[in-house]
Design an enzyme around this catalytic site. Structure first.
Site, PDB file in Angstrom:
ATOM      1  N   ASP A   1       0.817  -1.217   0.000  1.00  0.00           N
ATOM      2  CA  ASP A   1       0.000   0.000   0.000  1.00  0.00           C
ATOM      3  C   ASP A   1       0.850   1.265   0.000  1.00  0.00           C
ATOM      4  O   ASP A   1       2.047   1.224   0.299  1.00  0.00           O
ATOM      5  CB  ASP A   1      -0.855   0.048   1.274  1.00  0.00           C
ATOM      6  CG  ASP A   1      -2.139  -0.740   1.102  1.00  0.00           C
ATOM      7  OD1 ASP A   1      -2.473  -1.093  -0.044  1.00  0.00           O
ATOM      8  OD2 ASP A   1      -2.792  -1.008   2.125  1.00  0.00           O
TER       9      ASP A   1
ATOM     10  N   TYR B   1       6.236  -9.828   7.088  1.00  0.00           N
ATOM     11  CA  TYR B   1       6.084  -8.386   7.271  1.00  0.00           C
ATOM     12  C   TYR B   1       6.515  -8.046   8.690  1.00  0.00           C
ATOM     13  O   TYR B   1       6.371  -8.857   9.612  1.00  0.00           O
ATOM     14  CB  TYR B   1       4.621  -7.965   7.116  1.00  0.00           C
ATOM     15  CG  TYR B   1       4.144  -7.822   5.692  1.00  0.00           C
ATOM     16  CD1 TYR B   1       4.283  -6.621   5.014  1.00  0.00           C
ATOM     17  CD2 TYR B   1       3.520  -8.883   5.034  1.00  0.00           C
ATOM     18  CE1 TYR B   1       3.824  -6.473   3.713  1.00  0.00           C
ATOM     19  CE2 TYR B   1       3.058  -8.743   3.728  1.00  0.00           C
ATOM     20  CZ  TYR B   1       3.210  -7.533   3.077  1.00  0.00           C
ATOM     21  OH  TYR B   1       2.759  -7.381   1.789  1.00  0.00           O
TER      22      TYR B   1
END
Lengths: 254, 254
Positions: free
Chosen positions: A51, A109
């Protein structure tokens, strides 16, 4: 030849990985670097989108190109054409069957938080501030509730069209440190794939669970019902970093 | 009332601490924030100048202002008027005799390096890359040679006018860590004061000494002769951060 690259970027100034009109994406920036360096138009495919504002230390992507540049020379070739916020860290040749998105087996992540009464300019770029962060023990207990093969539908922001919302989270690791006189907390999530905003929602829920703001029961209900409203907030993009994409035993790296 | 503030800033976009025409300094940015918040023109005095690009986690400054704002409320009052790259961390009242520059007893700077074949976008803002950094043991050995009360004239960039170039370096501490898969090295220097570019020259010399590029003999000669040419290069500004300024027992903080 299929070139496979490992790429790192500071996502602050980008509209995200994916090319879009009227905004600067990492994907387009890489494609422009190939054009500038080699005069060829390519379509770069990433292991997945990140994103706007999300960072990467080990994004993987590939593209096909009829060129004589050895893959291991591709970083030097492209880095001189890239802005300082993007760097190709390594290059290798990929088999015709290799697809940086579909062949991905595992992704990791990391989410970075810091505890401080006030914003700290030297931490704000890559981490999210909280006035108080629960103890390591409480965070680890909450983290264990997120691990396993589950339907993560409730952790997925609306608007994404996926076949299944079942994912396997192999590990949610919580670590802490101290820098510039304040506490840092890192939450690393390793899974076989992630839904849209899933990690950021997991971290928000983790903080709520560990602080007692939400209960284990409501989490179980969210897993069962798939209702996003039962979970905590989606955390800001800038604390998130794609650390690693793994493709199988021979491709493991850290 | 004399307001004493502890301030942190990301120095990347600043021309340095000191106000200068045609450039954006941290000093002027703080003065503008006081004007915007309280409608008063003040002259902010820092513990010392930091160069263009140098960061601070604990710069200390003061100014005199006839205002009713309690010192501990000054951070909230000014932070809303400051850019995200500058934050007031705390405020207190200072005695009339207190001067953030002249009263300073000890300052600590930290220099950050990372070892990597290639630039890493997530480290480049606050650290300096080296393809190879000497071992911790070699760095510590070299660091010990810099400690003590000595004439640091050779470590001072030309153009600075100071009464004496003798300074006491209490400690040069070397630490290492690992992040994003690469090695980080932090060199912290604590002293009673520093000459222009002294820390950055010390770090350059330290690396040369530890790697064997320069000898202990040439360092001793530099201390004796004061010749800048006998030392290694001045390291880039962005790796440097002013961590702390101490004013005496009651003001010690970390």
């Amino acid at each position: 030849m299929r070139y496979v690259l490992t790429v790192a970027y500071d996502g602050t100034e980008f509209s995200g990985w994916q090319r879009q009109k009227g905004a600067t994406s990492v994907q387009e920036t890489l494609e422009n670097a190939v054009l500038a360096a080699l005069g060829k138009t390519v379509r770069v495919t990433g292991s997945g989108r990140t994103d706007a504002g999300v960072h990467a230390a080990g994004q993987v992507c590939h593209f096909d190109l009829d060129a004589t540049v050895p893959p291991e020379k591709m970083p030097d070739c492209l880095n001189v054409k890239l802005p300082a916020s993007v760097r190709v860290l390594s290059g290798r040749a990929g088999a015709e069957s290799f697809d940086s998105c579909r062949s991905a087996k595992k992704k990791t992540y990391r989410y970075s938080l810091y505890e401080s009464e006030r914003e700290m300019p030297l931490k704000e770029r890559y981490a999210v501030r909280a006035e108080s962060i629960p103890t390591l023990a409480a965070l680890k207990k909450a983290a264990s509730l997120m691990e396993g093969t589950k339907d993560f539908k409730a952790f997925c922001s609306s608007g994404s069209a996926v076949k299944t919302t079942v994912r396997t989270v192999y590990e949610v690791r919580v670590e802490e440190g101290k820098s510039f006189g304040s506490r840092d907390v890192f939450i690393s999530v390793c899974g076989n794939g992630f839904l849209y905003n899933m990690v950021r929602t997991m971290v928000g829920e983790l903080l709520d669970l560990a602080s007692g703001k939400r209960s284990e029961e409501s989490l179980l209900e969210a897993f069962q019902s798939g209702q996003r409203g039962l979970l905590g907030k989606t955390m800001p993009a800038k604390g998130l970093c794609l650390m690693n994409v793994a493709y199988g035993e021979e491709d493991e790296n850290d």
